[in-house]
Design a protein around this motif. Structure first.
Motif, PDB file in Angstrom:
ATOM      1  N   GLN A 131       0.818  -1.208   0.000  1.00  0.00           N
ATOM      2  CA  GLN A 131       0.000   0.000   0.000  1.00  0.00           C
ATOM      3  C   GLN A 131       0.851   1.257   0.000  1.00  0.00           C
ATOM      4  O   GLN A 131       0.467   2.273  -0.580  1.00  0.00           O
ATOM      5  CB  GLN A 131      -0.936  -0.010   1.211  1.00  0.00           C
ATOM      6  CG  GLN A 131      -2.065  -1.023   1.090  1.00  0.00           C
ATOM      7  CD  GLN A 131      -2.836  -1.152   2.387  1.00  0.00           C
ATOM      8  OE1 GLN A 131      -2.553  -2.024   3.185  1.00  0.00           O
ATOM      9  NE2 GLN A 131      -3.807  -0.279   2.583  1.00  0.00           N
ATOM     10  N   ALA A 132       2.016   1.219   0.663  1.00  0.00           N
ATOM     11  CA  ALA A 132       2.852   2.412   0.738  1.00  0.00           C
ATOM     12  C   ALA A 132       3.528   2.722  -0.594  1.00  0.00           C
ATOM     13  O   ALA A 132       3.633   3.887  -0.991  1.00  0.00           O
ATOM     14  CB  ALA A 132       3.910   2.225   1.829  1.00  0.00           C
ATOM     15  N   LEU A 133       3.978   1.685  -1.304  1.00  0.00           N
ATOM     16  CA  LEU A 133       4.723   1.891  -2.547  1.00  0.00           C
ATOM     17  C   LEU A 133       3.841   1.753  -3.778  1.00  0.00           C
ATOM     18  O   LEU A 133       4.079   2.414  -4.786  1.00  0.00           O
ATOM     19  CB  LEU A 133       5.880   0.888  -2.622  1.00  0.00           C
ATOM     20  CG  LEU A 133       6.905   0.959  -1.487  1.00  0.00           C
ATOM     21  CD1 LEU A 133       7.951  -0.146  -1.646  1.00  0.00           C
ATOM     22  CD2 LEU A 133       7.576   2.316  -1.441  1.00  0.00           C
ATOM     23  N   GLY A 134       2.864   0.865  -3.718  1.00  0.00           N
ATOM     24  CA  GLY A 134       1.947   0.690  -4.838  1.00  0.00           C
ATOM     25  C   GLY A 134       2.629   0.134  -6.079  1.00  0.00           C
ATOM     26  O   GLY A 134       3.706  -0.476  -6.015  1.00  0.00           O
ATOM     27  N   PHE A 135       2.003   0.364  -7.215  1.00  0.00           N
ATOM     28  CA  PHE A 135       2.484  -0.179  -8.480  1.00  0.00           C
ATOM     29  C   PHE A 135       3.927   0.235  -8.758  1.00  0.00           C
ATOM     30  O   PHE A 135       4.724  -0.556  -9.284  1.00  0.00           O
ATOM     31  CB  PHE A 135       1.562   0.285  -9.605  1.00  0.00           C
ATOM     32  CG  PHE A 135       2.011  -0.129 -10.980  1.00  0.00           C
ATOM     33  CD1 PHE A 135       1.751  -1.404 -11.462  1.00  0.00           C
ATOM     34  CD2 PHE A 135       2.694   0.764 -11.802  1.00  0.00           C
ATOM     35  CE1 PHE A 135       2.167  -1.786 -12.733  1.00  0.00           C
ATOM     36  CE2 PHE A 135       3.114   0.391 -13.067  1.00  0.00           C
ATOM     37  CZ  PHE A 135       2.850  -0.892 -13.533  1.00  0.00           C
ATOM     38  N   ASP A 136       4.309   1.467  -8.418  1.00  0.00           N
ATOM     39  CA  ASP A 136       5.658   1.949  -8.705  1.00  0.00           C
ATOM     40  C   ASP A 136       6.728   1.228  -7.902  1.00  0.00           C
ATOM     41  O   ASP A 136       7.907   1.308  -8.255  1.00  0.00           O
ATOM     42  CB  ASP A 136       5.756   3.453  -8.430  1.00  0.00           C
ATOM     43  CG  ASP A 136       5.079   4.268  -9.514  1.00  0.00           C
ATOM     44  OD1 ASP A 136       4.916   3.743 -10.623  1.00  0.00           O
ATOM     45  OD2 ASP A 136       4.704   5.426  -9.247  1.00  0.00           O
ATOM     46  N   GLY A 137       6.348   0.534  -6.845  1.00  0.00           N
ATOM     47  CA  GLY A 137       7.334  -0.169  -6.038  1.00  0.00           C
ATOM     48  C   GLY A 137       7.429  -1.646  -6.348  1.00  0.00           C
ATOM     49  O   GLY A 137       8.082  -2.385  -5.611  1.00  0.00           O
ATOM     50  N   PHE A 138       6.803  -2.073  -7.435  1.00  0.00           N
ATOM     51  CA  PHE A 138       6.762  -3.497  -7.750  1.00  0.00           C
ATOM     52  C   PHE A 138       7.687  -3.803  -8.927  1.00  0.00           C
ATOM     53  O   PHE A 138       7.332  -3.583 -10.091  1.00  0.00           O
ATOM     54  CB  PHE A 138       5.324  -3.915  -8.067  1.00  0.00           C
ATOM     55  CG  PHE A 138       5.131  -5.402  -8.193  1.00  0.00           C
ATOM     56  CD1 PHE A 138       5.046  -6.200  -7.073  1.00  0.00           C
ATOM     57  CD2 PHE A 138       5.044  -5.994  -9.438  1.00  0.00           C
ATOM     58  CE1 PHE A 138       4.864  -7.565  -7.182  1.00  0.00           C
ATOM     59  CE2 PHE A 138       4.860  -7.360  -9.566  1.00  0.00           C
ATOM     60  CZ  PHE A 138       4.775  -8.149  -8.428  1.00  0.00           C
ATOM     61  N   PHE A 139       8.897  -4.278  -8.637  1.00  0.00           N
ATOM     62  CA  PHE A 139       9.894  -4.658  -9.641  1.00  0.00           C
ATOM     63  C   PHE A 139       9.986  -3.607 -10.744  1.00  0.00           C
ATOM     64  O   PHE A 139       9.919  -3.919 -11.945  1.00  0.00           O
ATOM     65  CB  PHE A 139       9.574  -6.031 -10.239  1.00  0.00           C
ATOM     66  CG  PHE A 139       9.625  -7.153  -9.240  1.00  0.00           C
ATOM     67  CD1 PHE A 139      10.801  -7.482  -8.592  1.00  0.00           C
ATOM     68  CD2 PHE A 139       8.479  -7.878  -8.939  1.00  0.00           C
ATOM     69  CE1 PHE A 139      10.847  -8.512  -7.660  1.00  0.00           C
ATOM     70  CE2 PHE A 139       8.505  -8.914  -8.008  1.00  0.00           C
ATOM     71  CZ  PHE A 139       9.699  -9.230  -7.368  1.00  0.00           C
ATOM     72  N   LYS A 140      10.167  -2.368 -10.343  1.00  0.00           N
ATOM     73  CA  LYS A 140      10.222  -1.263 -11.300  1.00  0.00           C
ATOM     74  C   LYS A 140      11.390  -1.443 -12.258  1.00  0.00           C
ATOM     75  O   LYS A 140      12.540  -1.626 -11.853  1.00  0.00           O
ATOM     76  CB  LYS A 140      10.369   0.065 -10.544  1.00  0.00           C
ATOM     77  CG  LYS A 140      10.076   1.296 -11.372  1.00  0.00           C
ATOM     78  CD  LYS A 140       8.607   1.376 -11.704  1.00  0.00           C
ATOM     79  CE  LYS A 140       8.249   2.711 -12.348  1.00  0.00           C
ATOM     80  NZ  LYS A 140       6.810   2.776 -12.678  1.00  0.00           N
ATOM     81  N   GLY A 141      11.110  -1.399 -13.531  1.00  0.00           N
ATOM     82  CA  GLY A 141      12.100  -1.618 -14.578  1.00  0.00           C
ATOM     83  C   GLY A 141      11.841  -2.877 -15.362  1.00  0.00           C
ATOM     84  O   GLY A 141      12.169  -2.955 -16.551  1.00  0.00           O
TER      85      GLY A 141
END
Length: 768
Positions: A649-659
């Motif tokens: 919830q804190a990072l959301g989509f942008d915190g999921f294996f970005k790149g």
């Protein structure tokens, strides 16, 4: 006290043990019985890559020969052994006559060969793919292919070749063959947002290309590269770190995306005459008939004949995207394929949502411009309506759309807004296999063993209705014969995986073959249904080569992502080879096909960091520096550990294996993404489907039946149930799960975009 067992254990025909030390005695006892023969390896005249292995009497197996008396008189025995060796070699050469030693089988250790193509055909396959622009790489061609002239490569830019002086090279030295680059110049891009549009990352430049040589340099696990570091290169080079970049040194070496410059003038003709130092000295065998074997060093499949000369279509013409008359290359259709069997669930639903959230579909525009510079991708969802081994009925297509309209998970994608980018297509195994020219006349010979995975064949018996005889309840003795449907829980009749114990293995095996069929017939990229898009794939489409990705730590393929060209020489090779190997398309077997033929570089094995970033961690690798998020097993995507449950919830989509380009969650078909809201939550336009899904879920909860077969209960009956007349209970935040898992956060993120409550990952709002 003496050790009687020791003496008894070493006695042989009355001869007492004679050991000089306890060490010698222990060594003798541990050896156990000694073989009467032992292997001897002898060189074969004229064949440098093979040795003759014969068996000779083992002198050590005769205890009396080891006595001191015999040692003094063993000279005649040695003469006898030498004479036996000479006679054996003479007999073998006479027996084989003019047989070519290169056609001998490889050593018995490891996998047997799968090769059925001669070296001449392998050369033609390499030349066809290179000339068609499908090898935009500087990697050399393996020396085993035996190309004496470096091929012209339009996929790499022109660069003056500097040959190695012949005085530094041995005249018999074997070496790989480079290609002559004659392609357009590459301009590497720094794709970054510009003020004032800095809230979201920019879309990739249309027609841009990913430099796979550069990606391999920074991401190859075999050279010790970490997934964490690879993802940083991917997001910085792709401009995905928008607004979150911290100061680094010069990162020009991390720019892996380029554009090809179109030339306005006639392309120059370069001198591509063979370099004298590029002449190969391949292994060759001269038989007793004096003929040279052109296939020396290649190991043919045991019991198989060499394939007839391969027939290939005319080569394609490689052109930069800027020189195309339209944004889409007709020779490179931009189609994603996915294969699904059984009832539509939340798994293909989320795959389609992630496609709309990340790819440049233009659905946020009310009217898509005809003069758009973007090649609009399409998603073809292939539906196998029944069990994997069943034959579709004549009304299968109509039945498929009826089921899709009734499915709460599938019906939203039938909306007119998505008609140009999402298409549902009926899968018919017979029709598809008949559409592959390489196997259409022969695959029926293998239809009884069609479900072949890694050499393990699942036999599928002919479908027969089960009859049962019962006596009439009226007591008049009337015999009634009733017909029962096949058991839907057995392996053959399963439609979907409801749990880890009732896994639909036939559908998985069928999908192993379906991905190659679809890519070879139509071109494009295939993805497994347990895949979620994480970014735009524009530059992957721009790279014209074929690829899959790596099987974690192993140098094998995982074809959960597979890109191939329509009607390519590589596809011809794979289908003809598979036909001679039981139509086995398991990724491990495909790895053998390309390795035995030295074609691995034509189907590039990309690092799994691009599509499967958690895999190495789940197998206990790179846990000292894991990427974000840190999964020790794939189940943590659905059930995030409590100590890490603040991150989703804190990072959301942008915190999921970005790149990374996508994420592969490896099955778990029976595990809902969002148990607390296990229905499609897409807003008022799709409320009918939402109500249906919520009604089914509520019915399951009320009846307390875990394995409720909703497909046997009509939707109208569920909706008209008296227990549902008052509608769903009022939602409250207290009824939701406090710490949402990663799977739930991604599902709710994608759904909020379709509801129009947030933009997609590139800042584009969907206006209804």
């Amino acid at each position: 006290m003496a050790h009687p067992q020791r003496g008894l254990g070493t006695m042989n025909n009355g001869i007492l043990p004679n050991h000089s030390s306890t060490v010698e005695e222990k060594k003798h006892r541990s050896n156990g019985s000694i073989s009467w023969t032992k292997p001897v390896s002898l060189p074969i005249p004229g064949v440098r890559t093979r040795r003759l292995r014969i068996f000779v009497p083992n002198v050590a197996s005769f205890p009396h020969l080891r006595s001191s008396r015999v040692r003094r008189t063993r000279a005649p025995l040695l003469c006898f052994v030498c004479l036996a060796l000479v006679l054996t070699v003479t007999f073998v050469f006479r027996a084989h006559g003019s047989q070519k030693w290169s056609e001998s089988w490889p050593p018995s250790t490891g996998d047997s060969s799968t090769l059925v193509f001669r070296r001449e055909d392998l050369q033609r396959i390499w030349k066809w793919e290179i000339a068609s622009g499908h090898y935009p790489s500087h990697e050399p061609i393996p020396k085993q292919i035996g190309l004496k002239t470096p091929p012209i490569n339009p996929g790499v830019p022109y660069q003056k070749r500097i040959g190695r002086p012949s005085r530094y090279r041995s005249p018999t030295e074997d070496f790989d063959t480079d290609t002559y680059g004659v392609g357009p110049k590459r301009v590497y891009l720094e794709n970054q947002s510009r003020y004032p549009n800095v809230a979201y990352p920019p879309r990739p430049v249309p027609g841009s290309v990913a430099d796979m040589d550069m990606i391999m340099k920074h991401c190859n696990f075999s050279t010790g590269k970490y997934v964490r570091d690879c993802l940083e290169v991917l997001r910085i080079g792709g401009g995905l770190d928008n607004g979150r970049r911290v100061r680094r040194g010069n990162t020009d070496d991390w720019q892996y995306i380029y554009q090809e410059q179109a030339s306005n003038s006639t392309e120059p003709v370069y001198d591509v005459n063979p370099d004298p130092i590029l002449q190969h000295n391949l292994p060759s065998t001269t038989g007793v008939d004096g003929k040279v074997d052109a296939d020396a060093g290649l190991y043919r499949k045991r019991g198989a004949e060499w394939e007839a000369q391969v027939v290939l279509p005319p080569t394609l013409h490689h052109r930069p995207s800027a020189s195309l008359p339209t944004p889409c290359d007709p020779e490179n259709p931009r189609v994603y394929h996915m294969f699904w069997t059984g009832p539509f669930t939340d798994k293909p639903y989320l795959a389609l949502l992630s496609f709309l959230f990340t790819q440049n579909t233009g659905i946020h525009l009310n009217n898509y411009p005809e003069d758009s510079l973007v090649c609009r991708p399409q998603f073809w969802m292939w539906i196998n309506p029944g069990p994997a081994a069943s034959v579709p009925n004549p009304t299968a297509l109509r039945d498929m759309y009826t089921q899709l309209k009734e499915s709460p998970w599938a019906s939203p994608f039938l909306h007119p807004r998505f008609k140009d980018v999402i298409q549902f297509k009926l899968w018919n195994t017979t029709e598809q296999l008949d559409g592959v020219p390489e196997i259409k006349d022969e695959w029926r010979d293998l239809q009884d063993t069609l479900f072949n995975s890694g050499g393990h064949v699942i036999s599928v018996p002919a479908q027969k209705a089960k009859e049962s005889t019962t006596v009439s309840a009226s007591g008049n003795g009337t015999v009634v014969t009733s017909t029962k449907k096949p058991d839907e829980e057995d392996l053959v009749n399963r439609t979907g995986s409801k749990s880890s114990s009732s896994y639909d293995r036939l559908s998985v095996i069928l999908s192993d073959m379906a991905r190659f069929v679809l890519c070879h017939r139509f071109g494009g990229i295939y993805l497994d249904a347990d895949t979620i898009f994480l970014r735009d794939w524009e530059e992957l489409w721009g790279w014209k080569g074929a690829f899959a990705y790596r099987w974690s730590r192993l140098e094998k393929y995982n074809t959960a992502v597979l890109r191939m060209h329509k009607g390519s020489a590589l596809g011809t090779f794979l289908f003809r080879t598979a036909l001679k190997n039981g139509l086995d398309f398991h990724p491990m077997t495909v790895s053998l096909y390309t390795a035995d033929a030295h074609l691995e570089n034509l189907l590039l094995r990309l690092p799994d960091a691009l599509f499967d970033s958690a895999w190495l961690n789940t197998e206990n690798f790179q846990r000292d520096r894991p990427p974000q998020p840190y999964f020790t097993e794939f189940a943590e995507f659905f059930d995030t550990p409590a100590q890490n449950s603040a991150a989703p919830q804190a990072l959301g989509f942008d915190g999921f294996f970005k790149g990374a380009y996508s994420y592969h969650f490896h099955n778990f078909w029976w595990k809902p993404f969002d148990p607390a809201r296990n229905w499609p939550d897409l807003g008022p336009r799709f409320k009918a489907g939402e109500d249906t899904a919520r009604a089914i879920l509520e019915m399951e909860n009320k009846l307390k039946i875990k394995n409720l077969k909703t497909k046997d209960t009509k939707i109208t009956e569920i909706l008209s149930s008296k227990s549902l007349e008052d509608g769903a209970e009022t939602e409250s935040v207290e009824s939701d799960k406090r710490d949402l898992d990663w799977s739930a956060v991604l599902k709710r993120t994608f759904e909020s975009y379709l509801r129009g409550e947030r933009p997609n990952m590139y800042g584009e709002w969907l206006q209804w």
